[in-house]
Design a protein around this motif. Sequence first.
Motif, mmCIF file in Angstrom:
data_model
loop_
_atom_site.group_PDB
_atom_site.id
_atom_site.type_symbol
_atom_site.label_atom_id
_atom_site.label_comp_id
_atom_site.label_asym_id
_atom_site.label_seq_id
_atom_site.Cartn_x
_atom_site.Cartn_y
_atom_site.Cartn_z
ATOM 1 N N ILE A 73 -52.909 -47.268 -19.449
ATOM 2 C CA ILE A 73 -51.640 -47.987 -19.306
ATOM 3 C C ILE A 73 -51.221 -48.584 -20.639
ATOM 4 O O ILE A 73 -50.061 -48.472 -21.059
ATOM 5 C CB ILE A 73 -51.763 -49.078 -18.220
ATOM 6 N N GLU A 74 -52.177 -49.223 -21.329
ATOM 7 C CA GLU A 74 -51.864 -49.834 -22.624
ATOM 8 C C GLU A 74 -51.476 -48.783 -23.650
ATOM 9 O O GLU A 74 -50.578 -49.010 -24.476
ATOM 10 C CB GLU A 74 -53.051 -50.655 -23.109
ATOM 11 N N ALA A 75 -52.124 -47.628 -23.632
ATOM 12 C CA ALA A 75 -51.759 -46.559 -24.564
ATOM 13 C C ALA A 75 -50.346 -46.064 -24.276
ATOM 14 O O ALA A 75 -49.573 -45.795 -25.202
ATOM 15 C CB ALA A 75 -52.757 -45.409 -24.462
ATOM 16 N N GLY A 76 -49.999 -45.939 -23.000
ATOM 17 C CA GLY A 76 -48.649 -45.531 -22.638
ATOM 18 C C GLY A 76 -47.615 -46.555 -23.061
ATOM 19 O O GLY A 76 -46.539 -46.199 -23.548
ATOM 20 N N MET A 77 -47.935 -47.827 -22.898
ATOM 21 C CA MET A 77 -47.012 -48.884 -23.314
ATOM 22 C C MET A 77 -46.841 -48.880 -24.835
ATOM 23 O O MET A 77 -45.725 -49.040 -25.344
ATOM 24 C CB MET A 77 -47.518 -50.240 -22.828
ATOM 25 N N ALA A 78 -47.916 -48.683 -25.575
ATOM 26 C CA ALA A 78 -47.837 -48.641 -27.037
ATOM 27 C C ALA A 78 -47.021 -47.428 -27.484
ATOM 28 O O ALA A 78 -46.232 -47.512 -28.419
ATOM 29 C CB ALA A 78 -49.253 -48.596 -27.637
ATOM 30 N N ARG A 79 -47.207 -46.285 -26.824
ATOM 31 C CA ARG A 79 -46.456 -45.076 -27.146
ATOM 32 C C ARG A 79 -44.971 -45.300 -26.882
ATOM 33 O O ARG A 79 -44.116 -44.931 -27.695
ATOM 34 C CB ARG A 79 -46.977 -43.898 -26.329
ATOM 35 N N ASP A 80 -44.628 -45.951 -25.758
ATOM 36 C CA ASP A 80 -43.242 -46.209 -25.416
ATOM 37 C C ASP A 80 -42.589 -47.150 -26.426
ATOM 38 O O ASP A 80 -41.437 -46.980 -26.797
ATOM 39 C CB ASP A 80 -43.124 -46.799 -24.011
ATOM 40 N N ARG A 81 -43.353 -48.169 -26.892
ATOM 41 C CA ARG A 81 -42.819 -49.109 -27.885
ATOM 42 C C ARG A 81 -42.590 -48.400 -29.213
ATOM 43 O O ARG A 81 -41.612 -48.660 -29.906
ATOM 44 C CB ARG A 81 -43.779 -50.268 -28.093
ATOM 45 N N ARG A 82 -43.493 -47.497 -29.556
ATOM 46 C CA ARG A 82 -43.390 -46.806 -30.848
ATOM 47 C C ARG A 82 -42.220 -45.825 -30.853
ATOM 48 O O ARG A 82 -41.496 -45.728 -31.825
ATOM 49 C CB ARG A 82 -44.673 -46.062 -31.151
ATOM 50 N N TRP A 83 -42.047 -45.085 -29.773
ATOM 51 C CA TRP A 83 -41.033 -44.029 -29.766
ATOM 52 C C TRP A 83 -39.760 -44.433 -29.047
ATOM 53 O O TRP A 83 -38.844 -43.640 -28.927
ATOM 54 C CB TRP A 83 -41.609 -42.761 -29.141
ATOM 55 N N GLY A 84 -39.738 -45.630 -28.573
ATOM 56 C CA GLY A 84 -38.511 -46.202 -28.131
ATOM 57 C C GLY A 84 -38.072 -46.062 -26.771
ATOM 58 O O GLY A 84 -37.102 -46.197 -26.276
#
Length: 193
Positions: free
Chosen positions: A182-193
């Motif tokens: 979940i945290e990796a998905g959230m970090a990916r979403d923050r990075r790629w917008g």
Amino acid sequence: MQDQGYKEHEGFGLAESFRFSAGLFLLAVFAMTTPFQVILHHSHGSRYFKGGPVLISLIATVLWTGMWPDADPRPMFAIYYLFLGMTAVRGLQCLRRRSRPLPGVHSSYNGTPYLLTRWFDERTAKHKVEPILLLLAGGAVLQLTEPLGCFLMAGGACLTAETAMAIDAQRARDEAVADARIEAGMARDRRWG
């Protein structure tokens, strides 16, 4: 100077005392479960026999026998020699398997139960069936040989405790993996917008 050294050791607080007691409890549980896991299971992980649990269990079995000085020690020594022999056999199997490890077997796996059948899955066999069988066997031989009866019943109780701790630890690992995803998905979403 000597008083200061004394004060440093005097501060053995409640948390340290609890950790020490919990460690002793775990050591006792593992010392009581190892003989039965070696005798009742096969296909152990390659690292299961490394370290102290087997040695501590061998010592604990002899000490257990000494708690009943007037009782006949032969039944307990029969368990001791069975455990010692099965440890040698299982250890040799692990050495032989080291060159070709079993796929999907963790290196510190405590073995596959012989009771694993179409009626019992591994969790049920380890957590319920084996402890119940040990408790019943212990109760049956208690009148004939008190040390062996108590040893079997204590082993059954400790198998239940050890399996419950393993189930809780696995649940915590599964939750940590899910949280990491979940945290990796959230970090990916923050990075790629």
